[in-house]
Enzyme design. Structure first.
Site, PDB file in Angstrom:
ATOM      1  N   HIS A 358       0.835  -1.274   0.035  1.00 29.92           N
ATOM      2  CA  HIS A 358       0.010  -0.061  -0.093  1.00 29.92           C
ATOM      3  C   HIS A 358       1.027   1.361  -0.036  1.00 29.92           C
ATOM      4  CE1 HIS A 358      -4.007  -1.645   0.927  1.00 29.92           C
ATOM      5  NE2 HIS A 358      -3.326  -2.705   1.347  1.00 29.92           N
ATOM      6  N   LYS A 546      -8.300  14.087   4.736  1.00 33.96           N
ATOM      7  CA  LYS A 546      -7.464  12.815   4.560  1.00 33.96           C
ATOM      8  C   LYS A 546      -6.407  12.936   5.922  1.00 33.96           C
ATOM      9  CE  LYS A 546      -6.070  13.790   0.400  1.00 33.96           C
ATOM     10  NZ  LYS A 546      -6.500  12.803  -0.509  1.00 33.96           N
ATOM     11  N   ARG A 547      -5.631  11.676   6.095  1.00 34.15           N
ATOM     12  CA  ARG A 547      -4.607  11.906   7.074  1.00 34.15           C
ATOM     13  C   ARG A 547      -3.675  13.098   6.776  1.00 34.15           C
ATOM     14  NH1 ARG A 547      -4.407   8.000  11.221  1.00 34.15           N
ATOM     15  NH2 ARG A 547      -2.332   8.919  11.888  1.00 34.15           N
ATOM     16  N   LYS A 552       1.043  14.455   1.429  1.00 34.07           N
ATOM     17  CA  LYS A 552      -0.224  14.761   0.949  1.00 34.07           C
ATOM     18  C   LYS A 552      -0.186  16.305   0.522  1.00 34.07           C
ATOM     19  CE  LYS A 552      -2.361  10.602   3.260  1.00 34.07           C
ATOM     20  NZ  LYS A 552      -2.954   9.821   2.048  1.00 34.07           N
ATOM     21  N   THR A 654      -8.413   6.837  -2.104  1.00 33.85           N
ATOM     22  CA  THR A 654      -9.616   6.238  -2.234  1.00 33.85           C
ATOM     23  C   THR A 654     -10.678   7.541  -2.129  1.00 33.85           C
ATOM     24  OG1 THR A 654      -9.333   5.245  -0.116  1.00 33.85           O
ATOM     25  CG2 THR A 654      -9.378   3.718  -1.916  1.00 33.85           C
ATOM     26  N   LYS A 658     -14.522   8.719  -3.794  1.00 33.39           N
ATOM     27  CA  LYS A 658     -15.537   8.900  -3.272  1.00 33.39           C
ATOM     28  C   LYS A 658     -16.025  10.424  -3.886  1.00 33.39           C
ATOM     29  CE  LYS A 658     -14.009   6.164   0.450  1.00 33.39           C
ATOM     30  NZ  LYS A 658     -12.805   6.183   1.564  1.00 33.39           N
TER      31      LYS A 658
HETATM   32  C1  26W Z   1       3.686   0.488  10.060  1.00 33.66           C
HETATM   33  C2  26W Z   1       3.457   1.804   9.843  1.00 33.66           C
HETATM   34  C3  26W Z   1       2.478   1.876   8.700  1.00 33.66           C
HETATM   35  C4  26W Z   1       1.087   1.965   8.930  1.00 33.66           C
HETATM   36  C5  26W Z   1       0.278   2.050   7.817  1.00 33.66           C
HETATM   37  C6  26W Z   1       2.848   1.898   7.463  1.00 33.66           C
HETATM   38  C7  26W Z   1       1.872   2.115   6.531  1.00 33.66           C
HETATM   39  C8  26W Z   1       0.680   1.911   6.534  1.00 33.66           C
HETATM   40  C9  26W Z   1      -0.326   2.187   5.669  1.00 33.66           C
HETATM   41  C10 26W Z   1       0.090   1.246   4.444  1.00 33.66           C
HETATM   42  C11 26W Z   1      -0.832   3.448   4.899  1.00 33.66           C
HETATM   43  C12 26W Z   1      -1.914   3.377   4.029  1.00 33.66           C
HETATM   44  O1  26W Z   1      -3.194   3.377   4.628  1.00 33.66           O
HETATM   45  N1  26W Z   1      -1.600   3.252   2.744  1.00 33.66           N
HETATM   46  C13 26W Z   1      -3.018   3.831   2.073  1.00 33.66           C
HETATM   47  O2  26W Z   1      -3.308   2.712   1.370  1.00 33.66           O
HETATM   48  C14 26W Z   1      -4.584   3.252   0.645  1.00 33.66           C
HETATM   49  C15 26W Z   1      -5.330   1.856   0.429  1.00 33.66           C
HETATM   50  O3  26W Z   1      -4.554   1.160  -0.728  1.00 33.66           O
HETATM   51  C16 26W Z   1      -4.198   3.808  -0.434  1.00 33.66           C
HETATM   52  O4  26W Z   1      -5.244   4.196  -1.309  1.00 33.66           O
HETATM   53  C17 26W Z   1      -3.337   5.106  -0.078  1.00 33.66           C
HETATM   54  O5  26W Z   1      -2.909   5.706  -1.191  1.00 33.66           O
HETATM   55  C18 26W Z   1      -2.194   4.702   0.750  1.00 33.66           C
HETATM   56  O6  26W Z   1      -1.531   5.845   1.383  1.00 33.66           O
END
Ligand code: 26W
Length: 812
Positions: A358, A546-547, A552, A654, A658
């Protein structure tokens, strides 16, 4: 359907209130109504749930288990009523009993069991799996505390605990009888059994009891009800069992043990996209993987099939690397418990597991310190070592003497276990989440792996469930679409494309405009209730939710707003369409720069909203505690969707989908799924700006970008950046925003905010111009809605099903 008609619903509901609460209807509170209604819905779903499970078992259907540390499911009442076909009857019935369903929905706590995109995607996938009739289930953790609740105090983010379970959870069922034990710490003893086989025995371990809480996932046909199984960590009651055979375990130690065990499912890590090598997080991951697999094997055992049939009956999907321990843990279970040999176990595991990446942000890559893994999970670590040894030997056979390649690709390297490498090696499919993202994985980040395993990599562009994000969040738009093209699009969202025919139809355009205006009025009321300020519904609602993360680029957005303000101050009669800028974003509690940006947004908002010269041309609101339920209020009301990440950085996004589905026009970079939106919409119906991914990656590789040149060369940039430092409109003592200033100039603007500034400003001028032509704007809006069916998670899930999991819908 729960109820065939309104009268029957009213009677049954009133009876339940009296029977279960022992009070007359007139005394029932909103919370009472929510609880009783929720219970009725769950009871009804229970029948279909049992029947679904019976059918899956009887037909020996292949099951998919989606392992994810996050399921950001949002409130369930409205969506469950929708999927069961009861929404209208219940709405009308409650109305006659003196309650508004909208108010009752507000009584439900929003389960914050996820950070952002990754968790929300898992939730959309659950909805699509059940709605399309696939046997697909979720495996997660039942966090006692969800993502923190955000308050804004004096412009700063303050985090409060989110004790979402305080009033209980009507949707979940505790399944004590399905509990399993998970073992930590201790040591491994090696022995030879009577037949001369090596046996590994885990000694002196600590036992944690994993208790599942199941939530029914009700599909849109109401009949398929799948399971989201979230695990809760509990202590084992007798100290002797808790500590295995370890000597000297006294009562005091037991209390300590109890506290440490319960902490495993206590809270969700609030970090999104930044990895922290914390022991507790590793415990959470192993806890979920081991508990999930043990329960899956139990279910499989009931079929009475040999273990060689496992890959035909079960698929395991890992949502990012967080559940990668599924791979060595399943090896352990097959070898140590089911007495299978290495080669056969490895063949089975790799045929079962698939992995989604992701993010390409290097700071998000999970790498665990070897000593931590070895001590916490001694047997699992041995297995990882063996996987690594065999794989590295194979690498050197293929690329003799290529030590550099080995250094890049090894699973264990130096003092670290690299989870992404383990996930790629241990699965049969690795997918990215948008075409561009997958391309970057294959050509850059994971190039060597793609070379070694060319058939393993594939793309699955993300999607969103149109049931929550259109039918439920925007009922007026739903009704209008029904009246225009009929109702087939609800089960075949691609058929939204039928709206194209009406994009130039003046009366349809007007109706679309009316729906948008009604949604804007509703959001305006919400904002007024929170901020005590009237919002102009005829202004352009320009939204970034968004976060909060540097990539971003909420910063680009607010710098542009500062520039607009400067222009108005210089020429108060400036002719612009009034704009309302809306932000919503949580920052990780330890992410200082992100929190400064929140403060900056609030500071600018305060200045601008209170300046008489601005005279209603600009309004800025930071809506606190952005969450799924807030998104459902905001997104249908947006005119402009801000998707402005530094190209190459947003894997997919995503939210972008929406907004599109709700008729907002996007201002965006060529990043993530924006690229695929643009493919359908063209330059006419989307506002693109900024560097391409290729240009960005080139700069990273070869240098050549100097942020300071832009600061020195562009008066607009210099003006807003100086305002961060100097006393004046936005700043007091130069302390508050210095960190932001330095990140742009002294750290050379890692995310190209200044580089993209000019083109962003120009593109906003274009938006201003486009909005003035109302029929043209509405036409673009309709074209966006019409193409949004392509991003339904139903399509995405169909592709996962046929291309990765090899499953078909189950007829009930
Ligand atoms: C370990 C710390 C950590 C926690 C969460 C590392 C990475 C994450 C996630 C991978 C971050 C995340 O939510 N990524 C998002 O995933 C979405 C669903 O696929 C994408 O639409 C977003 O672009 C992406 O940032």
């Amino acid at each position: 359907m729960l109820f065939t008609d309104k009268e029957r619903f009213k009677a049954a509901f009133t009876d339940k209130i009296v029977d279960q609460l022992g009070k007359p209807l007139e005394e029932a509170s909103g919370a009472d109504v929510f609880n009783i209604l929720g219970n009725m819905v769950r009871e009804q779903a229970g029948r279909n749930w049992a029947e679904t499970n019976r059918r899956y078992r009887q037909g020996q259907e292949k099951q998919v288990y989606y392992f994810s540390m996050e399921f950001l499911i949002g409130r369930l009442l409205g969506n469950n009523l929708l999927n069961m076909g009861d929404l209208e009857v219940v709405r009308d019935g409650l109305e006659e009993l003196g309650f508004r369903l909208d108010d009752i929905e507000e009584e439900e706590p929003d389960p914050g069991l996820g950070n952002g995109g990754l968790g929300r995607l898992a939730a959309c996938f659950m909805d699509s799996l059940a709605s399309l009739g696939y046997a697909g289930h979720g495996c997660g953790i039942r966090y006692k505390y969800g993502l923190f609740e955000q308050k804004i105090v004096d412009g700063y983010q303050v985090e409060l605990p989110d004790y979402w379970l305080q009033k209980g959870n009507v949707w979940e069922v505790r399944r004590e009888d399905k509990s399993v034990d998970v073992k930590f710490w201790g040591r491994v003893e090696t022995d030879v059994d009577s037949s001369g086989e090596l046996v590994f025995e885990h000694k002196d371990y600590e036992t944690v009891r994993a208790v599942p809480y199941d939530i029914p996932i009700i599909g849109a046909d109401e009949r398929h009800v799948n399971t989201l199984r979230n695990w809760s960590a509990e202590s084992v009651m007798q100290p002797s069992k808790a500590f295995g055979m370890r000597a000297g375990s006294d009562y005091h130690k037991f209390l300590e043990y109890k506290r440490s065990v319960e902490s495993i499912s206590e809270f969700l890590y609030p970090d999104d996209s930044r990895y922290e090598g914390k022991l507790l997080r590793l415990k959470q991951q192993y806890f979920m993987c081991s508990a999930g697999l043990q329960s899956i094997l139990r279910t499989f055992d009931k079929l009475g099939l040999p273990y060689t049939a496992l890959p035909d009956k079960v698929a395991l999907h890992i949502n990012d690397t967080h559940p990668t321990l599924v791979i060595p843990e399943l090896m352990r279970l097959l070898m140590d418990e089911k007495k299978m040999g290495w080669d056969q176990a490895w063949d089975i595991v790799t045929r079962m597991v698939s992995y989604t990446n992701h993010t390409i942000l290097s700071e998000a890559l999970e790498k665990w310190p070897v000593p931590m893994v070895r001590e916490l999970l001694p047997r699992v670590f041995q297995i990882i070592e063996e996987i690594n040894a065999r794989y590295c030997a194979e690498l050197l056979r293929r690329y003799p003497g290529d030590e550099g390649r080995l250094a890049d690709m090894a699973i264990i390297y130096g003092d670290q276990v690299r989870m992404a490498n383990l996930a790629i090696v241990g699965s049969h499919s690795v997918n990215g989440v948008a075409a561009l993202h997958t391309e970057i994985l294959r050509k850059r980040e994971m190039r060597l792996f793609d070379e070694m395993f060319p058939d393993r990599f594939n793309n699955k562009t993300n999607g969103i469930t149109h049931r929550r994000w259109l039918l439920h969040a925007n009922p007026q738009l739903k009704d209008l679409i029904d009246d225009t093209i009929g109702t087939r699009w609800k089960t075949h969202p691609q058929e939204l494309i039928g709206l194209i025919k009406y994009c130039e139809d003046a009366s349809f355009q007007e109706k679309i405009g009316e729906v948008k205006r009604a949604n804007k009025l509703r959001l305006a009321q919400y904002i007024e209730s929170r901020h005590g300020v009237k919002v102009n519904p005829d202004s352009i609602f320009d939204v970034q939710v968004k976060r909060l993360h540097a990539y971003k680029r909420q910063l680009l957005n607010i710098l542009h707003i500062m520039h607009l303000y400067n222009q108005i101050k210089a020429a108060p009669s400036m002719d612009i369409v009034p704009r309302t800028f809306i932000f919503g974003a949580k920052a990780a509690p330890s992410y200082h720069l992100a929190k400064r940006i929140i403060k900056l947004i609030n500071t600018v908002a305060h200045t601008v909203n209170n300046d008489k010269d601005v005279n209603g041309k600009l309004q800025i609101f930071f809506l606190e505690n952005y969450s799924v339920s807030l998104a459902e209020k905001i997104i249908p009301a947006a005119d402009v969707s801000e998707q402005i990440s530094t190209a190459s950085k947003e894997a997919s996004g995503t939210g972008n989908m929406k907004f599109m589905m709700n008729g907002a026009l996007t201002i965006g970079t060529m990043d993530g799924a924006n690229v695929e939106m643009h493919e359908m919409l063209g330059n006419e119906n989307m506002f693109l700006f900024g560097l391409s991914a290729e240009q960005v990656l080139d700069y990273y590789q070869h240098g050549g970008y100097y942020a300071r040149d832009i600061y020195n060369g562009d008066g607009r940039v210099k003006e807003v950046l100086d305002q961060l430092m100097n006393p004046g409109a936005f700043c007091c003592d130069g302390q508050d925003f210095g960190q932001i200033f330095h990140s742009l100039l002294d750290n050379n603007d890692e995310f190209f905010v200044l580089k993209d500034f000019a083109s962003y400003v120009e593109t906003h001028v274009e938006i201003d111009r486009a909005y003035r032509n109302r029929p043209e704007w509405l036409k673009k809006s309709i074209i966006n809605i019409a193409h949004s069916g392509k991003f339904s998670s139903d399509s995405t899930i169909s592709r996962y099903a046929s291309e990765i999991w090899n499953i078909r819908p189950v007829e009930l």
